[in-house]
Scaffold this motif. Structure first.
Motif, mmCIF file in Angstrom:
data_model
loop_
_atom_site.group_PDB
_atom_site.id
_atom_site.type_symbol
_atom_site.label_atom_id
_atom_site.label_comp_id
_atom_site.label_asym_id
_atom_site.label_seq_id
_atom_site.Cartn_x
_atom_site.Cartn_y
_atom_site.Cartn_z
ATOM 1 N N ALA A 73 16.279 -4.828 -11.866
ATOM 2 C CA ALA A 73 15.455 -4.006 -10.972
ATOM 3 C C ALA A 73 14.880 -4.851 -9.841
ATOM 4 N N CYS A 74 14.410 -6.052 -10.156
ATOM 5 C CA CYS A 74 13.824 -6.938 -9.133
ATOM 6 C C CYS A 74 14.852 -7.408 -8.115
ATOM 7 N N CYS A 75 16.105 -7.544 -8.540
ATOM 8 C CA CYS A 75 17.181 -7.989 -7.630
ATOM 9 C C CYS A 75 17.827 -6.819 -6.899
ATOM 10 N N ILE A 76 17.251 -5.643 -7.038
ATOM 11 C CA ILE A 76 17.747 -4.419 -6.399
ATOM 12 C C ILE A 76 19.176 -4.113 -6.848
ATOM 13 N N GLY A 77 19.424 -4.373 -8.110
ATOM 14 C CA GLY A 77 20.690 -3.977 -8.712
ATOM 15 C C GLY A 77 21.831 -4.935 -8.549
ATOM 16 N N LEU A 78 22.885 -4.474 -7.907
ATOM 17 C CA LEU A 78 24.145 -5.191 -7.866
ATOM 18 C C LEU A 78 24.091 -6.598 -7.260
ATOM 19 N N PRO A 79 23.162 -6.928 -6.354
ATOM 20 C CA PRO A 79 23.066 -8.321 -5.915
ATOM 21 C C PRO A 79 22.783 -9.296 -7.063
ATOM 22 N N MET A 80 22.320 -8.783 -8.198
ATOM 23 C CA MET A 80 22.082 -9.650 -9.365
ATOM 24 C C MET A 80 23.367 -10.330 -9.809
ATOM 25 N N LEU A 81 24.514 -9.667 -9.708
ATOM 26 C CA LEU A 81 25.779 -10.253 -10.165
ATOM 27 C C LEU A 81 26.091 -11.583 -9.482
ATOM 28 N N PRO A 82 26.191 -11.644 -8.159
ATOM 29 C CA PRO A 82 26.488 -12.942 -7.545
ATOM 30 C C PRO A 82 25.358 -13.950 -7.731
ATOM 31 N N LEU A 83 24.118 -13.493 -7.716
ATOM 32 C CA LEU A 83 23.001 -14.417 -7.931
ATOM 33 C C LEU A 83 23.074 -15.036 -9.318
ATOM 34 N N TYR A 84 23.370 -14.217 -10.322
ATOM 35 C CA TYR A 84 23.475 -14.723 -11.683
ATOM 36 C C TYR A 84 24.649 -15.694 -11.809
ATOM 37 N N LEU A 85 25.787 -15.366 -11.202
ATOM 38 C CA LEU A 85 26.962 -16.241 -11.282
ATOM 39 C C LEU A 85 26.701 -17.599 -10.639
ATOM 40 N N VAL A 86 26.020 -17.611 -9.503
ATOM 41 C CA VAL A 86 25.662 -18.884 -8.854
ATOM 42 C C VAL A 86 24.706 -19.679 -9.740
ATOM 43 N N ALA A 87 23.715 -19.009 -10.317
ATOM 44 C CA ALA A 87 22.761 -19.688 -11.201
ATOM 45 C C ALA A 87 23.464 -20.231 -12.443
ATOM 46 N N MET A 98 6.818 5.943 -23.694
ATOM 47 C CA MET A 98 7.302 4.784 -22.983
ATOM 48 C C MET A 98 6.299 4.439 -21.878
ATOM 49 N N LYS A 99 6.056 3.155 -21.720
ATOM 50 C CA LYS A 99 5.107 2.713 -20.705
ATOM 51 C C LYS A 99 5.627 3.012 -19.304
ATOM 52 N N ARG A 100 4.695 3.187 -18.407
ATOM 53 C CA ARG A 100 5.013 3.548 -17.019
ATOM 54 C C ARG A 100 5.967 2.532 -16.373
ATOM 55 N N ARG A 101 5.741 1.237 -16.607
ATOM 56 C CA ARG A 101 6.584 0.214 -15.974
ATOM 57 C C ARG A 101 8.034 0.341 -16.420
ATOM 58 N N TYR A 102 8.260 0.749 -17.657
ATOM 59 C CA TYR A 102 9.631 0.909 -18.138
ATOM 60 C C TYR A 102 10.280 2.172 -17.566
ATOM 61 N N ARG A 103 9.480 3.216 -17.365
ATOM 62 C CA ARG A 103 10.006 4.426 -16.712
ATOM 63 C C ARG A 103 10.406 4.118 -15.279
ATOM 64 N N ILE A 104 9.562 3.361 -14.569
ATOM 65 C CA ILE A 104 9.867 2.982 -13.178
ATOM 66 C C ILE A 104 11.126 2.129 -13.136
ATOM 67 N N ARG A 105 11.216 1.151 -14.045
ATOM 68 C CA ARG A 105 12.398 0.281 -14.082
ATOM 69 C C ARG A 105 13.657 1.099 -14.351
ATOM 70 N N ARG A 106 13.551 2.058 -15.271
ATOM 71 C CA ARG A 106 14.711 2.892 -15.599
ATOM 72 C C ARG A 106 15.200 3.644 -14.364
ATOM 73 N N VAL A 107 14.270 4.222 -13.613
ATOM 74 C CA VAL A 107 14.641 4.952 -12.392
ATOM 75 C C VAL A 107 15.246 3.990 -11.362
ATOM 76 N N LEU A 108 14.614 2.850 -11.152
ATOM 77 C CA LEU A 108 15.124 1.866 -10.185
ATOM 78 C C LEU A 108 16.549 1.434 -10.531
ATOM 79 N N ASN A 109 16.806 1.180 -11.816
ATOM 80 C CA ASN A 109 18.132 0.709 -12.204
ATOM 81 C C ASN A 109 19.198 1.800 -12.167
ATOM 82 N N VAL A 110 18.797 3.052 -12.204
ATOM 83 C CA VAL A 110 19.762 4.139 -11.993
ATOM 84 C C VAL A 110 20.046 4.260 -10.500
ATOM 85 N N VAL A 111 18.991 4.247 -9.690
ATOM 86 C CA VAL A 111 19.143 4.402 -8.238
ATOM 87 C C VAL A 111 19.918 3.231 -7.631
ATOM 88 N N ASN A 112 19.686 2.005 -8.132
ATOM 89 C CA ASN A 112 20.384 0.848 -7.556
ATOM 90 C C ASN A 112 21.794 0.671 -8.133
#
Length: 137
Positions: free
Chosen positions: A84-98, A1-15
């Motif tokens: 990952a870019c939205c630091i996790g859970l803030p994605m929910l309200p941002l997505y709903l508004v969009a 697995m590419k490094r960027r996907y490993r980083i994303r996986r960790v970020l999405n677990v932590v967030n």
């Protein structure tokens, strides 16, 4: 697995977005299995909401179907990066508004939703609609 996907996986677990995705999959009766690019594919989701062929929460792609096309996996893979870019859970309200803005502008949830546009509408199987004010009368 590419490094960027490993980083994303960790970020999405932590967030906490991937744990939330796993919880949603479990409550919805979906069976998770490892997928490409560090994704977790959860097949057999039994609820009708949200209305989509698949949806992604963190690195978890949840679907009612028994398989997904490569194009749809590519689309959902981009959503995992958005979590990952939205630091996790803030994605929910941002997505709903969009999504709400897209409904107001063009009458559907995706055509003017920047999250869906950045994930590629065509890969997600979405129809491209023009804004209401540009339609011929």
């Amino acid at each position: 697995m590419k490094r960027r996907y490993r980083i994303r996986r960790v970020l999405n677990v932590v967030n906490l977005s991937t744990p939330l995705g796993l919880l949603i999959a479990k409550v919805g009766g979906a069976s998770p299995m490892p997928g490409p690019h560090g994704l977790i594919l959860a097949f057999g989701y039994r609820y009708g909401f949200p209305i989509a062929g698949a949806f992604t929460v963190g690195n978890v792609v949840v679907t009612k179907h028994s398989e997904l096309s490569e194009r749809l996996i590519t689309h959902e893979n981009r959503h995992a990066s958005q979590w990952a870019c939205c630091i996790g859970l803030p994605m929910l309200p941002l997505y709903l508004v969009a999504m709400a803005a897209s409904v107001v502008i063009c009458g559907d949830q995706a055509s003017y939703n920047p999250f869906e546009r950045l994930a590629n509408l065509d890969d997600g199987g979405y129809e491209r609609r023009v804004p209401r004010w540009r339609r011929s009368r």
